[in-house]
Write an enzyme that holds these catalytic residues in place. Structure first.
Site, mmCIF file in Angstrom:
data_model
loop_
_atom_site.group_PDB
_atom_site.id
_atom_site.type_symbol
_atom_site.label_atom_id
_atom_site.label_comp_id
_atom_site.label_asym_id
_atom_site.label_seq_id
_atom_site.Cartn_x
_atom_site.Cartn_y
_atom_site.Cartn_z
ATOM 1 N N ASP A 44 29.750 38.227 40.900
ATOM 2 C CA ASP A 44 30.452 37.672 39.744
ATOM 3 C C ASP A 44 31.909 37.535 40.169
ATOM 4 O OD1 ASP A 44 31.006 36.805 37.123
ATOM 5 O OD2 ASP A 44 31.566 38.834 36.535
ATOM 6 N N GLU B 182 27.644 33.097 40.794
ATOM 7 C CA GLU B 182 27.696 32.315 39.563
ATOM 8 C C GLU B 182 28.550 31.071 39.776
ATOM 9 O OE1 GLU B 182 27.533 33.788 35.195
ATOM 10 O OE2 GLU B 182 29.634 33.806 35.824
ATOM 11 N N ASP C 103 31.803 43.394 34.920
ATOM 12 C CA ASP C 103 31.641 42.466 36.049
ATOM 13 C C ASP C 103 30.500 42.911 36.966
ATOM 14 O OD1 ASP C 103 34.399 40.828 35.783
ATOM 15 O OD2 ASP C 103 34.753 42.964 35.438
#
EC number: 3.1.21.10
Length: 164
Positions: free
Chosen positions: A7, A67, A140
């Site tokens: 992330d 991502e 996160d």
């Protein structure tokens, strides 16, 4: 298959590694790389790069998932997150690890069964999927595990259709 989920972020970059053996997923390790506020951006990016390289070396993932960048209203945030993504993609490419990218809605669909799931729903599904007593922190890190779980679920289909 051992999958590293990332992330991206410059203040905090979440990471999580899951291993899939048949249909069973298990947590290998999870955490977050952080950089101090006020640190010059080039130094932050270098610190993230070095930290990610150490994680890759220690945990030896077979594959990675990052991502995709979500363009919100804050252009500056999108730019700095894009820089962090670039650092992650570079570290993974240098290590020879295949990288897959997923939209946030695809991650939510794969993990929670609903592309509009909220953060709390996602964190609870990560916890349940991996059989954890508590939700990984910081947020996160839990997000990175969701990305890794998404890839662990999706990779067999991608391989079956020859997508690399």
């Amino acid at each position: 298959m051992r999958a590293l989920g990332i992330d991206p972020g410059t203040a905090t970059m979440g990471w999580g590694v899951v291993e899939r053996d048949g249909g069973v997923l298990r947590l290998v390790d999870v955490g977050a790389l952080t950089t101090p506020a006020g640190m010059p951006q080039p130094e932050r990016l270098l610190q993230l790069y070095n930290g990610l390289r150490a994680i890759i070396e220690r945990l030896q993932p077979d594959t990675a998932a990052v991502e995709e960048l979500f363009f919100g209203k804050n252009v500056n945030t999108a730019l700095t997150v894009g820089q962090a993504r670039g650092v992650a993609l570079l570290a993974l490419a240098q290590a020879g690890i295949p990288v897959y990218e997923y939209k946030p809605t695809a991650v939510k669909q794969a993990v929670a069964g609903y592309g509009g799931a909220d953060k709390r729903q996602m964190q609870e599904m990560v916890r349940l999927t991996l059989g954890l007593a508590t939700v990984p922190r910081p947020d996160d890190a839990a997000d990175a595990l969701a990305i890794a779980i998404c890839h662990a679920y999706t990779a067999p289909t991608l391989q079956r259709f020859g997508v690399s």
